[in-house]
Scaffold this motif. Structure first.
Motif, mmCIF file in Angstrom:
data_model
loop_
_atom_site.group_PDB
_atom_site.id
_atom_site.type_symbol
_atom_site.label_atom_id
_atom_site.label_comp_id
_atom_site.label_asym_id
_atom_site.label_seq_id
_atom_site.Cartn_x
_atom_site.Cartn_y
_atom_site.Cartn_z
ATOM 1 N N GLU A 25 35.515 23.647 24.469
ATOM 2 C CA GLU A 25 35.542 22.083 24.933
ATOM 3 C C GLU A 25 36.110 21.501 23.964
ATOM 4 O O GLU A 25 35.770 21.577 22.947
ATOM 5 N N PRO A 26 37.058 20.347 24.208
ATOM 6 C CA PRO A 26 37.294 20.385 25.769
ATOM 7 C C PRO A 26 38.204 21.181 26.131
ATOM 8 O O PRO A 26 39.015 21.535 25.299
ATOM 9 N N VAL A 27 38.157 21.017 27.452
ATOM 10 C CA VAL A 27 39.769 21.648 28.257
ATOM 11 C C VAL A 27 40.186 20.659 28.921
ATOM 12 O O VAL A 27 39.468 20.048 29.613
ATOM 13 N N MET A 28 41.692 20.721 28.599
ATOM 14 C CA MET A 28 42.241 19.520 29.221
ATOM 15 C C MET A 28 43.236 20.071 30.191
ATOM 16 O O MET A 28 44.029 21.012 29.890
ATOM 17 N N SER A 29 43.308 19.201 31.007
ATOM 18 C CA SER A 29 44.610 19.340 32.053
ATOM 19 C C SER A 29 45.439 18.059 31.903
ATOM 20 O O SER A 29 45.005 17.079 31.940
ATOM 21 N N CYS A 30 46.555 18.244 31.450
ATOM 22 C CA CYS A 30 47.400 17.432 30.972
ATOM 23 C C CYS A 30 48.569 17.249 32.189
ATOM 24 O O CYS A 30 49.079 18.039 32.628
ATOM 25 N N ASN A 31 49.335 15.943 31.958
ATOM 26 C CA ASN A 31 50.089 15.584 33.163
ATOM 27 C C ASN A 31 51.571 15.584 32.583
ATOM 28 O O ASN A 31 52.484 15.106 32.972
ATOM 29 N N CYS A 32 51.551 16.020 31.099
ATOM 30 C CA CYS A 32 52.928 15.919 30.506
ATOM 31 C C CYS A 32 53.985 16.928 31.165
ATOM 32 O O CYS A 32 53.611 17.785 31.993
ATOM 33 N N SER A 33 55.275 16.793 31.240
ATOM 34 C CA SER A 33 56.189 17.421 31.722
ATOM 35 C C SER A 33 56.133 19.050 31.586
ATOM 36 O O SER A 33 56.182 19.773 32.716
ATOM 37 N N ILE A 34 55.658 19.546 30.494
ATOM 38 C CA ILE A 34 55.327 20.972 30.561
ATOM 39 C C ILE A 34 54.233 21.775 30.938
ATOM 40 O O ILE A 34 54.234 22.744 31.550
#
Ligand SMILES: [Zn+2]
Length: 119
Positions: A25-34
Motif C-alpha cells: 500500500e499504496p499500489v499504483m497504476s501509472c500512465n507514464c510512457s514505460i
C-alpha cells in the motif's frame, strides 16, 4: 496501517528471484510512457526491504529520459519485475512490480491511479 509481509517475486523464467517486505500500500497504476507499455502495478519500498536472491547477471538495465531510474529486465524472458531509483530525499528505493509477486490476489488490491505522464 496494513500489515507488512514478506513476499517472494521474480521474472517469468525464474532466473530473477527476490524477496520484499511490504504492506502493498499504496499500489499504483501509472500512465507514464514505460508504465503504460509494461503494464506495471507498482509499490515502492526502501532498498533495505528488498533482497535480490538470484538473477543479477541475467538482468539487462534499461534507462530513458533523465536516466535517474533503472528499469532492469530479465534478458531471458523479458519480464521487468522491479526497478530501482532514489526517493525525494535521495534514499535508495525499489519499485516492485506487484504483478510479479507470488500469491498476491491482484483483484483484492486497492489500485491508486498516478498521473506520471504529467510529470
Ligand atoms: Zn526471466
Amino acid at each position: 496501517m496494513p500489515d507488512m509481509q514478506t513476499y517472494s517475486g521474480g521474472c517469468h523464467c525464474g532466473r530473477v528471484r527476490y524477496q520484499v517486505t511490504t504492506a502493498l500500500e499504496p499500489v499504483m497504476s501509472c500512465n507514464c510512457s514505460i508504465c503504460q507499455k509494461r503494464g506495471y502495478l507498482l509499490t515502492f519500498v526502501p532498498r533495505a526491504q528488498f533482497k535480490l536472491l538470484s538473477g543479477e547477471d541475467d538482468l539487462t538495465d534499461y534507462q530513458f529520459n533523465k536516466k535517474i531510474v533503472h528499469h532492469p529486465f530479465c534478458a531471458s524472458c523479458g519480464i521487468s519485475s522491479f526497478g530501482t531509483g532514489t526517493g525525494p530525499d535521495q534514499s535508495e528505493m525499489v519499485a516492485i512490480n506487484v504483478r510479479c509477486l507470488d500469491d498476491v490476489d491482484l483483484d483484492g488490491l486497492t489500485i491508486t491511479s498516478f498521473d506520471g505522464k504529467s510529470l
